[in-house]
Every structure is written in C-alpha cells, then in structure tokens.
Scaffold this motif. Sequence first.
Motif, PDB file in Angstrom:
ATOM      1  N   GLU A 178       4.643  -4.724   9.819  1.00 33.48           N
ATOM      2  CA  GLU A 178       4.533  -3.505   9.013  1.00 33.48           C
ATOM      3  C   GLU A 178       3.817  -3.774   7.691  1.00 33.48           C
ATOM      4  O   GLU A 178       2.995  -2.969   7.245  1.00 33.48           O
ATOM      5  N   PHE A 179       4.118  -4.902   7.077  1.00 33.46           N
ATOM      6  CA  PHE A 179       3.463  -5.261   5.823  1.00 33.46           C
ATOM      7  C   PHE A 179       1.969  -5.490   6.044  1.00 33.46           C
ATOM      8  O   PHE A 179       1.136  -5.095   5.226  1.00 33.46           O
ATOM      9  N   LEU A 180       1.612  -6.105   7.165  1.00 31.01           N
ATOM     10  CA  LEU A 180       0.203  -6.314   7.501  1.00 31.01           C
ATOM     11  C   LEU A 180      -0.510  -4.975   7.687  1.00 31.01           C
ATOM     12  O   LEU A 180      -1.638  -4.791   7.223  1.00 31.01           O
ATOM     13  N   HIS A 181       0.146  -4.023   8.335  1.00 32.54           N
ATOM     14  CA  HIS A 181      -0.434  -2.676   8.484  1.00 32.54           C
ATOM     15  C   HIS A 181      -0.676  -2.040   7.113  1.00 32.54           C
ATOM     16  O   HIS A 181      -1.707  -1.394   6.890  1.00 32.54           O
ATOM     17  N   ALA A 182       0.272  -2.224   6.198  1.00 27.57           N
ATOM     18  CA  ALA A 182       0.114  -1.675   4.841  1.00 27.57           C
ATOM     19  C   ALA A 182      -1.053  -2.342   4.125  1.00 27.57           C
ATOM     20  O   ALA A 182      -1.814  -1.675   3.413  1.00 27.57           O
ATOM     21  N   TRP A 183      -1.217  -3.661   4.286  1.00 28.24           N
ATOM     22  CA  TRP A 183      -2.369  -4.363   3.702  1.00 28.24           C
ATOM     23  C   TRP A 183      -3.671  -3.767   4.229  1.00 28.24           C
ATOM     24  O   TRP A 183      -4.610  -3.510   3.461  1.00 28.24           O
TER      25      TRP A 183
END
Length: 110
Positions: free
Chosen positions: A77-82
Amino acid sequence: MRGFVQPRLLLHLARKPAHGYELMETLGAADDPAPDPGTLYRTLRGLEEDGLVRSAWETGESGPARRVYELTEQGVEFLHAWAASIRSTRAQLDRFLAEYEKQFQEKTGG
C-alpha cells in the motif's frame, strides 16, 4: 535521486524477497547509484519498524546466515502511495517545462 531509496527498495521487494547484498547489487545496477551499505541497512530497519517490510534469518548450506527481507501488505500500500505521489510530481514538472518552453520559445522566436 536523493530520497528515492525507499520506493526503489520496496519495488524490488515487491518482485521477490531479498537479502541486503542482493539489494545493493540490484540498486547499483540501475542508472541511479546504489546507496552506501549504512544507508541501505538503516532504511531497511526503518521500513521494518514501520511495518512495511519484515525479515527473517536464512541459513544456507554454506556461509553465514543472512537476513532476508520481504514486503508486507502495508508495504504494498505504501508503494502504491509512492507511485501516486511520483505521478503527481511528474505532472507538475511536465506543466512547468511546457510553460518554460513556451516562455522562452516566444522570446527567441524559435
């Protein structure tokens, strides 16, 4: 790019779990320079503390045990936000460059 170690690590770990040396090799193979080992391991520890990656010791038949890192669901999820943030920044940069080129193209008559 400075400050770009986190998303590069997360993207690699999204592909497959890896140990630190492998991550150094992979990140160094791209056009961007690899982070120094201290930065890499501090970043991995921070990502683990934040719940974005997890690690476990892997013992091989030869050589010392190695810590292997893998991405968590929270890390995905954090990678998607990045990626969303990078897309937004890219759009802003594209608009700036278009305005810049228009401004100076008109002044030079080109």
